[in-house]
Design an enzyme around this catalytic site. Structure first.
Site, short mmCIF file in Angstrom:
data_model
loop_
_atom_site.label_atom_id
_atom_site.label_comp_id
_atom_site.label_asym_id
_atom_site.label_seq_id
_atom_site.Cartn_x
_atom_site.Cartn_y
_atom_site.Cartn_z
N SER A 242 0.72 -1.11 -0.06
CA SER A 242 0.04 -0.09 -0.03
C SER A 242 0.87 1.25 0.19
CB SER A 242 -0.98 -0.19 1.11
OG SER A 242 -2.11 0.70 0.94
N ASP B 288 -5.39 -3.67 -2.38
CA ASP B 288 -4.49 -3.35 -1.62
C ASP B 288 -3.72 -4.57 -0.82
OD1 ASP B 288 -3.41 -2.27 1.23
OD2 ASP B 288 -4.34 -0.66 0.64
#
Length: 300
Positions: A44, A158
């Site tokens: 991320s 993510d």
């Protein structure tokens, strides 16, 4: 390691939304103290900051992100009408491509791996080749906020969902030590080193409320009883993500036992307070400077 030589580092940068801006301060402090970062693995925001550093443009990104106010950030959000997420995420990546310039990961001077989550296979995916910003885009695709990315036939989101501190990609590195930066540290009070920057219109109201009002305008259906739920929508997402990632991070750290762990307290900001870049970068420097003196030459 030869006496006087710089300690080589495999750096693992964790996920945690805006708290990931602290990674910039961590890197700055490591470099200042003579560490030589040879490898980066990130999920991320860790993938974003780490990838830009590996491309050699962290200072450019730092100048850009510290100049943003809360309304600049809002302008980077491209509304999605797909129904699967609020924002596409393409405008942010396009802006960063123009700012930094895209590179193939395999051509970077530093070994780099971005970690994403394969929704169909329910497993983490390591992206260590191909266009840098495609890998970053996949790794930051937080469900419901940014649209998933289709990459080589996979639906990716993510990386922090399954691996908020991706240590495993660094296990075969030939470096002196592994340093992990977790953004899920135990909550504690930190005195702000610098005040938040003031927005261009002079408003001191919270970025938190601006985002909430924006989301509310997208989803209000004229039913007053839903307003309270809508206002708390991002709070629920943020707290749920923090709870999940904190648990997974503890398990990963226990399983791999890196040489140094730098923990950024999870309460320093919410996942979307990107206008606090200056403060968060300084917190990263501060926390790194506090940890490193406890690890002398004999620890390596």
């Amino acid at each position: 390691m030869e006496t006087g030589a710089k300690k080589t580092v495999s750096l693992v940068l964790g996920s945690g939304g805006a708290r990931g801006l602290a990674h910039i301060g961590v890197i700055q402090e490591l470099e200042q103290q003579g560490y030589n970062i040879r490898s980066i693995s990130g999920s991320s925001m860790g993938a974003l900051v780490g990838g830009i550093y590996a491309a050699g443009h962290l200072s450019t990104y730092t100048q850009w992100v510290t100049a943003l106010d809360r309304f600049d950030v809002l302008k980077l959000l491209d509304v999605s009408f797909s129904g699967s997420a609020f924002f596409k995420g393409d405008r942010i990546i396009s802006t960063l491509r123009e700012l930094i310039g895209d590179r193939n990961i395999q051509d970077l001077p530093i070994s780099y791996t971005a970690v994403a989550t394969d929704l169909d296979e329910n497993k983490e995916v390591w992206l260590s080749s191909g266009p840098l910003f495609d890998a970053i885009r996949a790794s930051i695709a937080f469900p419901t906020v940014f649209s998933a990315m289709t990459y080589n036939g996979r639906t990716l989101v993510d990386g922090g969902l399954l691996n908020p501190v991706p240590i495993a990609p660094t296990l075969h590195d030939h470096t002196d030590l592994t340093i992990v930066v977790s953004l899920s540290g135990k909550s504690r009070h930190i005195v702000p080193v610098q005040p938040d920057p003031i927005s261009k219109n002079g408003s001191s109201s919270g970025y938190h409320q601006k985002i909430i009002h924006f989301i509310e305008s997208l989803h209000r259906k004229g039913n007053d009883k839903n307003v309270h739920d809508e206002q708390n929508f991002f709070d629920v997402i943020s707290k749920s993500l923090d709870a999940m990632q904190s648990t997974i991070a503890r398990l990963k750290l226990a399983a791999y036992t890196p040489d140094i762990v730098i923990e950024i307290p999870k309460n320093v900001c919410s996942i979307y307070e990107f206008e606090r870049a200056r403060e968060l970068i300084e917190i990263g420097r501060q926390e790194t400077a506090a940890v490193l003196p406890h690890f002398g030459e004999n620890d390596f």
